[in-house]
Each structure stands twice: as structure tokens, then as C-alpha cells.
Design an enzyme around this catalytic site. Sequence first.
Site, PDB file in Angstrom:
ATOM      1  N   ARG A 116     -19.038  -6.641 -28.730  1.00 58.95           N
ATOM      2  CA  ARG A 116     -18.555  -5.345 -28.220  1.00 58.95           C
ATOM      3  C   ARG A 116     -17.248  -5.064 -28.938  1.00 58.95           C
ATOM      4  O   ARG A 116     -16.304  -5.859 -28.861  1.00 58.95           O
ATOM      5  CB  ARG A 116     -18.332  -5.399 -26.713  1.00 58.95           C
ATOM      6  CG  ARG A 116     -17.504  -4.223 -26.221  1.00 58.95           C
ATOM      7  CD  ARG A 116     -17.466  -4.100 -24.715  1.00 58.95           C
ATOM      8  NE  ARG A 116     -18.742  -3.632 -24.209  1.00 58.95           N
ATOM      9  CZ  ARG A 116     -18.937  -3.162 -22.983  1.00 58.95           C
ATOM     10  NH1 ARG A 116     -17.935  -3.140 -22.124  1.00 58.95           N
ATOM     11  NH2 ARG A 116     -20.111  -2.747 -22.596  1.00 58.95           N
ATOM     12  N   HIS A 143     -24.256   2.616 -27.576  1.00 65.39           N
ATOM     13  CA  HIS A 143     -24.412   1.550 -26.573  1.00 65.39           C
ATOM     14  C   HIS A 143     -25.914   1.325 -26.342  1.00 65.39           C
ATOM     15  O   HIS A 143     -26.448   1.624 -25.274  1.00 65.39           O
ATOM     16  CB  HIS A 143     -23.714   1.983 -25.275  1.00 65.39           C
ATOM     17  CG  HIS A 143     -23.482   0.869 -24.302  1.00 65.39           C
ATOM     18  ND1 HIS A 143     -23.761  -0.460 -24.562  1.00 65.39           N
ATOM     19  CD2 HIS A 143     -22.982   0.896 -23.028  1.00 65.39           C
ATOM     20  CE1 HIS A 143     -23.444  -1.193 -23.510  1.00 65.39           C
ATOM     21  NE2 HIS A 143     -22.979  -0.399 -22.567  1.00 65.39           N
ATOM     22  N   GLN A 146     -27.573  -0.596 -23.210  1.00 60.73           N
ATOM     23  CA  GLN A 146     -27.528   0.175 -21.961  1.00 60.73           C
ATOM     24  C   GLN A 146     -28.754   1.072 -21.828  1.00 60.73           C
ATOM     25  O   GLN A 146     -29.391   1.146 -20.776  1.00 60.73           O
ATOM     26  CB  GLN A 146     -26.261   1.037 -21.937  1.00 60.73           C
ATOM     27  CG  GLN A 146     -26.145   1.904 -20.706  1.00 60.73           C
ATOM     28  CD  GLN A 146     -25.943   1.086 -19.442  1.00 60.73           C
ATOM     29  OE1 GLN A 146     -25.053   0.279 -19.385  1.00 60.73           O
ATOM     30  NE2 GLN A 146     -26.790   1.286 -18.440  1.00 60.73           N
ATOM     31  N   ASP A 227     -21.500   9.849 -17.386  1.00 58.18           N
ATOM     32  CA  ASP A 227     -20.685   8.669 -17.710  1.00 58.18           C
ATOM     33  C   ASP A 227     -19.226   9.071 -17.514  1.00 58.18           C
ATOM     34  O   ASP A 227     -18.903  10.258 -17.323  1.00 58.18           O
ATOM     35  CB  ASP A 227     -20.968   8.241 -19.166  1.00 58.18           C
ATOM     36  CG  ASP A 227     -20.270   6.934 -19.559  1.00 58.18           C
ATOM     37  OD1 ASP A 227     -19.805   6.199 -18.667  1.00 58.18           O
ATOM     38  OD2 ASP A 227     -20.190   6.661 -20.775  1.00 58.18           O
ATOM     39  N   CYS A 268     -24.093   4.511 -16.310  1.00 57.27           N
ATOM     40  CA  CYS A 268     -24.061   3.142 -16.844  1.00 57.27           C
ATOM     41  C   CYS A 268     -23.044   2.273 -16.125  1.00 57.27           C
ATOM     42  O   CYS A 268     -23.142   1.052 -16.170  1.00 57.27           O
ATOM     43  CB  CYS A 268     -23.786   3.179 -18.336  1.00 57.27           C
ATOM     44  SG  CYS A 268     -22.145   3.805 -18.762  1.00 57.27           S
ATOM     45  N   ARG A 296     -29.898  -4.392 -17.067  1.00 54.31           N
ATOM     46  CA  ARG A 296     -29.214  -4.858 -18.279  1.00 54.31           C
ATOM     47  C   ARG A 296     -29.652  -6.295 -18.574  1.00 54.31           C
ATOM     48  O   ARG A 296     -29.921  -6.662 -19.713  1.00 54.31           O
ATOM     49  CB  ARG A 296     -27.688  -4.821 -18.086  1.00 54.31           C
ATOM     50  CG  ARG A 296     -27.090  -3.437 -17.929  1.00 54.31           C
ATOM     51  CD  ARG A 296     -27.224  -2.624 -19.198  1.00 54.31           C
ATOM     52  NE  ARG A 296     -26.599  -3.285 -20.330  1.00 54.31           N
ATOM     53  CZ  ARG A 296     -25.279  -3.255 -20.608  1.00 54.31           C
ATOM     54  NH1 ARG A 296     -24.460  -2.563 -19.838  1.00 54.31           N
ATOM     55  NH2 ARG A 296     -24.794  -3.872 -21.669  1.00 54.31           N
TER      56      ARG A 296
HETATM   57  N1   CP Z   1     -22.242  -0.399 -18.594  1.00 54.80           N
HETATM   58  C1   CP Z   1     -21.507  -1.362 -19.194  1.00 54.80           C
HETATM   59  O1   CP Z   1     -21.659  -1.658 -20.388  1.00 54.80           O
HETATM   60  O2   CP Z   1     -20.621  -1.967 -18.367  1.00 54.80           O
HETATM   61  P1   CP Z   1     -19.467  -3.001 -18.773  1.00 54.80           P
HETATM   62  O3   CP Z   1     -18.426  -2.231 -19.515  1.00 54.80           O
HETATM   63  O4   CP Z   1     -18.974  -3.531 -17.463  1.00 54.80           O
HETATM   64  O5   CP Z   1     -20.062  -4.061 -19.643  1.00 54.80           O
HETATM   65  N1  NVA Z   2     -18.468   5.434 -22.465  1.00 55.30           N
HETATM   66  C1  NVA Z   2     -17.951   4.257 -21.833  1.00 55.30           C
HETATM   67  C2  NVA Z   2     -19.051   3.297 -21.522  1.00 55.30           C
HETATM   68  C3  NVA Z   2     -18.630   2.038 -20.813  1.00 55.30           C
HETATM   69  C4  NVA Z   2     -19.744   1.090 -20.558  1.00 55.30           C
HETATM   70  C5  NVA Z   2     -16.905   3.615 -22.717  1.00 55.30           C
HETATM   71  O1  NVA Z   2     -17.136   3.485 -23.932  1.00 55.30           O
HETATM   72  O2  NVA Z   2     -15.837   3.273 -22.211  1.00 55.30           O
END
Ligand code: CP
Ligand code: NVA
Length: 310
Positions: A116, A143, A146, A227, A268, A296
Site C-alpha cells: 500500500r 484500490h 477493494q 467513499d 469501502c 476483503r
Molecule cells: N477499505 C480499506 O482499504 O480499509 P483500510 O484502509 O482500513 O485498509
Molecule cells: N479513498 C480512500 C480509501 C481508503 C481505503 C483513501 O485513499 O484514503
Amino acid sequence: MPLQTERNAMTDFLDIHKTSPADLRAIIDNAGAMKNARKGLPKGTPDAELPLANHMVALIFEKPSTRTRISFDVGVRQMGGQTMVLSGSDMQLGHGETIADTARVLSRYVDLIMIRTFEEQTLLEMAEYATVPVINGLTDRTHPCQIMADILTFEEHNGPIKGKKVVWSGDGNNVFASFAHAAKQFDFDLTFTGPETLQPETALDGLYTTERDPNKAVQGADLVVTDTWVSMHDPQSARERRHNQLRGYQVNKELMGNAKDDALFMHCLPAHRDDEATSEVMDGPNSVIWDEAENRLHAQKAIMRHCLGK
Ligand code: CP
Ligand code: NVA
């Protein structure tokens, strides 16, 4: 003589449009089957099959995470593998070592890398120089894990997603981008409703339609998604401006009332309750956010098997 795996013999999971529709379908079906096979078992029970036995998986986080971190960790363990959860800032990666060198070194210790990160380029370089498969656990742009969980969740509740209408209300962000890729690969209809200033990037043009009026947009929707209004890569200084721009796109009971009666609601998570969606909707009868979070785990287990050819 060469001890390294040949790069072209490996399968990364970098983005939904980079995996074929047939492979994506197999991943979803496999995820559902694996989920059903362990229904009711304590979470720590190993799966009947252990496709990751003797495998070591690195989980690298340069941004915070609850769901991704825990679901990958639990998923690897259920499949008999071992994990190392690493934070970018604790590694030399966060102190000047190149991504390419990090990728080469990690590949000598582990069999699979999930990362990530911020810039997509970091993910792509990791994949280019690693000699083991790499999975995208979120970048500023996409992502994909997700959305695989979201497709699994939709189909569990409302059947095949092919031909269905999905409406995204809010910021045209990284999660939206993976929905746009999925719309093409899984053949569903995607509508974006949000302000012009937060329109998705032009690379996604042609994968979705835009309707500025949220009430019109959700008419006939089978799924309404939103989101956070401020993503992890967005500057906090933009918070107030974004809230002002996005307030009209909140998913509330009135908006859901314009969608189909059985329309699902997804987010998400993490959510900012009563900003992008009201608690009434999040905790309401159409919401499947907890199944989404659970899935997930199952979707990523199937993704890891796909990457390792197991
Ligand atoms: N939805 C998601 O990716 O959550 P986290 O940021 O908690 O991993
Ligand atoms: N759009 C959000 C998703 C988190 C899982 C971010 O990138 O912070």
C-alpha cells in the site's frame, strides 16, 4: 542454474483492467467457494487445503490501514502461510533505498509482496524489479482488492453484476477508478455523480457516464457507493473546500429512496459518519458494508492463490 523465478512466469495483481475478465471471474468464484467452505469455523482455523504452506508474504504499508492489513494477514495464515507486516518508514525504503533495490532484496526472502503506497509509480517499480508477484493494496490512483470484495458482496446479495447499474456519489477518487476498471471487465453500467471539480481522471473516460444531479443519477440504481470526501493522499488543507463541494452528494435516506427498492449501499470504509453517508443509511436495511469488509478476506485469499498459481 538460475535460482530466481522468471519474471514472466509470475502473475501480479496490480489493477483490475490488467487482469483478464476470465481470471477475474475465476477469482470471484473461488473466493465465494472458499468462504462457504469455512462458514462457522473460528477465524484462526486453517483451511482444509493449505495452498500457501511454506510461503512467506510481505505486507508493506506506507499509509494507515485496518481492513487491508488484518484481512491479508488472516488470509495468509488461514491458507497455511506466514506474514511479515512492514511499515515503509521502518524500512530503508523510507530512508533513501530505491524501490528497485528493495524489490530485489525482498524477493530473496519472501514469495509474495503486497504494498500500500502513495504514487502508483512505486507499485509499478516494485512489480518491475521484484521476482515474486506483487499485489496492489491501494495507491493514490486505484484500490483493486477493494472492488473485488465489492463484486463478491454484490453478487452474494443481488446475483450477477453483469448489466446492473452502479452509481458512485462523491469524490472521483482511487476507489472509483477501480470501479471504473471493473465496469468494463465485469460488464456493468457505472454512473458518476459529483462536482465537476472532483471528476475522475480523464484516463477513465469512456468507462462510466456522468450525471451531476445525484437524485437523477441514482434512478434505477442496483448499487449506490460512496467513499470518504478526503482521501489519505489529499492535503488536509483541502478538507473544508471538499466538504463544501461534496455536501450535496451525501448518501442519505432521501437519495437511497430514489434508487431501486432493493438497491444495495456500499462504502469501502473507513467512513466519516454523517458526512459522505448518514448513519441511517450505513446502519440501514440496504447497507452491506460489514459483508463488504469481511469479503476483503475471501477475495484477497483468491487473489493470492491466483498470483501464486495455487
Ligand atoms: N477499505 C480499506 O482499504 O480499509 P483500510 O484502509 O482500513 O485498509
Ligand atoms: N479513498 C480512500 C480509501 C481508503 C481505503 C483513501 O485513499 O484514503
